[in-house]
Write a protein that holds these residues in place. Structure first.
Motif, PDB file in Angstrom:
ATOM      1  N   ARG A  32     -16.691   4.828   2.112  1.00 50.69           N
ATOM      2  CA  ARG A  32     -15.459   5.295   2.402  1.00 50.69           C
ATOM      3  C   ARG A  32     -15.322   6.738   2.839  1.00 50.69           C
ATOM      4  NH1 ARG A  32     -11.200   1.087   2.585  1.00 50.69           N
ATOM      5  NH2 ARG A  32      -9.856   2.941   2.062  1.00 50.69           N
ATOM      6  N   GLY A  33     -16.298   7.383   2.895  1.00 52.86           N
ATOM      7  CA  GLY A  33     -16.278   8.822   3.130  1.00 52.86           C
ATOM      8  C   GLY A  33     -15.744   8.981   4.472  1.00 52.86           C
ATOM      9  N   GLY A  34     -14.972  10.327   4.800  1.00 52.15           N
ATOM     10  CA  GLY A  34     -14.588  10.531   5.981  1.00 52.15           C
ATOM     11  C   GLY A  34     -13.201  10.093   6.389  1.00 52.15           C
ATOM     12  N   TRP A  39     -10.003  10.878  -1.023  1.00 49.36           N
ATOM     13  CA  TRP A  39     -10.889  10.009  -1.684  1.00 49.36           C
ATOM     14  C   TRP A  39     -12.208  10.772  -1.925  1.00 49.36           C
ATOM     15  CZ3 TRP A  39     -11.798   5.409  -4.055  1.00 49.36           C
ATOM     16  CH2 TRP A  39     -13.014   4.813  -4.089  1.00 49.36           C
ATOM     17  N   ASP A  40     -12.646  11.455  -0.790  1.00 45.66           N
ATOM     18  CA  ASP A  40     -14.072  12.259  -0.756  1.00 45.66           C
ATOM     19  C   ASP A  40     -13.838  13.008  -1.898  1.00 45.66           C
ATOM     20  OD1 ASP A  40     -14.447  10.916   1.702  1.00 45.66           O
ATOM     21  OD2 ASP A  40     -14.072  12.455   2.918  1.00 45.66           O
ATOM     22  N   ALA A  41     -12.789  13.860  -2.131  1.00 50.01           N
ATOM     23  CA  ALA A  41     -12.598  14.721  -3.221  1.00 50.01           C
ATOM     24  C   ALA A  41     -12.708  13.867  -4.508  1.00 50.01           C
ATOM     25  CB  ALA A  41     -11.316  15.478  -3.257  1.00 50.01           C
ATOM     26  N   THR A  42     -12.227  12.763  -4.597  1.00 48.42           N
ATOM     27  CA  THR A  42     -12.393  12.058  -5.846  1.00 48.42           C
ATOM     28  C   THR A  42     -13.686  11.625  -6.312  1.00 48.42           C
ATOM     29  OG1 THR A  42     -10.147  11.230  -5.605  1.00 48.42           O
ATOM     30  CG2 THR A  42     -11.452  10.240  -7.086  1.00 48.42           C
ATOM     31  N   VAL A 103      -7.598  11.269 -13.027  1.00 55.33           N
ATOM     32  CA  VAL A 103      -6.468  10.398 -12.915  1.00 55.33           C
ATOM     33  C   VAL A 103      -5.645  10.925 -11.806  1.00 55.33           C
ATOM     34  CG1 VAL A 103      -4.275   9.821 -13.877  1.00 55.33           C
ATOM     35  CG2 VAL A 103      -6.466   9.674 -15.432  1.00 55.33           C
ATOM     36  N   ILE A 104      -5.315  12.245 -11.617  1.00 53.48           N
ATOM     37  CA  ILE A 104      -4.621  12.633 -10.380  1.00 53.48           C
ATOM     38  C   ILE A 104      -5.461  12.325  -9.053  1.00 53.48           C
ATOM     39  CG2 ILE A 104      -3.898  15.061  -9.278  1.00 53.48           C
ATOM     40  CD1 ILE A 104      -3.443  15.869 -12.258  1.00 53.48           C
ATOM     41  N   LEU A 105      -6.547  12.632  -9.182  1.00 56.74           N
ATOM     42  CA  LEU A 105      -7.322  12.362  -7.905  1.00 56.74           C
ATOM     43  C   LEU A 105      -7.502  10.870  -7.580  1.00 56.74           C
ATOM     44  CD1 LEU A 105     -10.285  14.694  -8.208  1.00 56.74           C
ATOM     45  CD2 LEU A 105      -8.419  14.954  -6.521  1.00 56.74           C
ATOM     46  N   ALA A 106      -7.491  10.032  -8.534  1.00 54.23           N
ATOM     47  CA  ALA A 106      -7.496   8.750  -8.349  1.00 54.23           C
ATOM     48  C   ALA A 106      -6.162   8.244  -7.832  1.00 54.23           C
ATOM     49  CB  ALA A 106      -7.981   7.908  -9.561  1.00 54.23           C
ATOM     50  N   VAL A 107      -5.146   8.510  -8.333  1.00 49.67           N
ATOM     51  CA  VAL A 107      -3.686   8.119  -8.039  1.00 49.67           C
ATOM     52  C   VAL A 107      -3.465   8.681  -6.617  1.00 49.67           C
ATOM     53  CG1 VAL A 107      -1.235   8.719  -8.683  1.00 49.67           C
ATOM     54  CG2 VAL A 107      -2.988   7.918 -10.225  1.00 49.67           C
ATOM     55  N   SER A 109      -5.724   9.173  -4.276  1.00 50.80           N
ATOM     56  CA  SER A 109      -6.470   8.365  -3.405  1.00 50.80           C
ATOM     57  C   SER A 109      -5.779   6.971  -2.906  1.00 50.80           C
ATOM     58  CB  SER A 109      -7.830   8.345  -4.003  1.00 50.80           C
ATOM     59  OG  SER A 109      -8.656   9.407  -4.194  1.00 50.80           O
ATOM     60  N   TYR A 110      -5.314   6.351  -4.069  1.00 53.86           N
ATOM     61  CA  TYR A 110      -4.699   5.077  -4.040  1.00 53.86           C
ATOM     62  C   TYR A 110      -3.417   5.215  -3.036  1.00 53.86           C
ATOM     63  CZ  TYR A 110      -7.456   2.076  -6.816  1.00 53.86           C
ATOM     64  OH  TYR A 110      -8.336   1.036  -7.377  1.00 53.86           O
ATOM     65  N   ALA A 111      -2.658   6.307  -3.067  1.00 58.28           N
ATOM     66  CA  ALA A 111      -1.402   6.356  -2.512  1.00 58.28           C
ATOM     67  C   ALA A 111      -1.874   6.710  -0.888  1.00 58.28           C
ATOM     68  CB  ALA A 111      -0.738   7.687  -3.018  1.00 58.28           C
ATOM     69  N   ALA A 112      -2.871   7.788  -0.780  1.00 60.19           N
ATOM     70  CA  ALA A 112      -3.168   8.002   0.742  1.00 60.19           C
ATOM     71  C   ALA A 112      -3.843   6.870   1.467  1.00 60.19           C
ATOM     72  CB  ALA A 112      -4.438   8.844   0.455  1.00 60.19           C
ATOM     73  N   MET A 113      -4.334   5.852   0.333  1.00 62.90           N
ATOM     74  CA  MET A 113      -4.906   4.605   1.173  1.00 62.90           C
ATOM     75  C   MET A 113      -3.938   3.421   1.352  1.00 62.90           C
ATOM     76  SD  MET A 113      -8.802   4.424  -0.203  1.00 62.90           S
ATOM     77  CE  MET A 113      -8.817   4.813  -1.836  1.00 62.90           C
ATOM     78  N   ASN A 114      -2.627   3.630   0.732  1.00 68.59           N
ATOM     79  CA  ASN A 114      -1.857   2.667   0.556  1.00 68.59           C
ATOM     80  C   ASN A 114      -2.122   1.329  -0.082  1.00 68.59           C
ATOM     81  OD1 ASN A 114       0.288   4.183   2.016  1.00 68.59           O
ATOM     82  ND2 ASN A 114      -0.569   3.685   4.026  1.00 68.59           N
TER      83      ASN A 114
END
Length: 161
Positions: A32-34, A39-42, A103-107, A109-114
């Motif tokens: 999923r990178g890029g 997501w990349d940061a997570t 937790v913050i990064l995962a949430v 990431s999920y928000a950014a990926m809808n």
């Protein structure tokens, strides 16, 4: 001695699990990178933790391996207390930095990926299970360490008599 060996085994299993998680994280980063920077940061954060933890795990195992019932009881008490301090430091780092950051990064990431609702439920369950597992395992460690210290006190008292 038996409980200390169990702690060493748990530490080695944790070390192996972290090392096995590393290739999985690298695979997910490639998968999923890029697409989403968050997501990349997570994934990079998890990879960093997986790269740093083995050094800490080996440090804790080395301290535990100095425990020896044939030695002076005071040395064993010192060994267990050092391990307890290291464990408390680990808990603080996990509770105040690694856990909340993940937790913050995962949430995000999920928000950014809808993410779909079912993926949100999966994430929520995963976070709850992870938190409960950490809480439970550190409770077990605490009880075990207290048991070892009580046994060492009893041995010390018996030797004084």
């Amino acid at each position: 001695g038996k409980l200390v060996n169990r702690f060493i085994a748990f530490e080695m299993i944790s070390l192996a699990a972290i090392l096995l998680l590393l290739p999985l994280c690298i695979y997910y980063f490639d998968l999923r990178g890029g697409n989403f920077w968050i997501w990349d940061a997570t994934v990079l954060f998890v990879i960093a933790v997986c790269l740093i933890y083995p050094f800490w795990g080996v440090y804790k195992i080395q301290g535990l391996m100095k425990f020896n019932l044939t030695k002076n009881v005071g040395n064993n008490v010192l060994c267990i207390n050092r391990y307890n301090i290291r464990l408390k430091r680990e808990i603080k780092v996990l509770a105040y930095f690694v856990g909340p950051t993940f937790v913050i990064l995962a949430v995000l990431s999920y928000a950014a990926m809808n993410a779909t609702f079912s993926l949100w439920i999966f994430l929520f369950c995963l976070l709850i299970m992870g938190g409960l597992f950490c809480y439970w395992s550190y409770k077990i460690y605490g009880k075990g360490l207290n048991s070892i210290l009580r046994s060492l006190d009893e041995i010390s008292e018996l030797r004084e008599e």
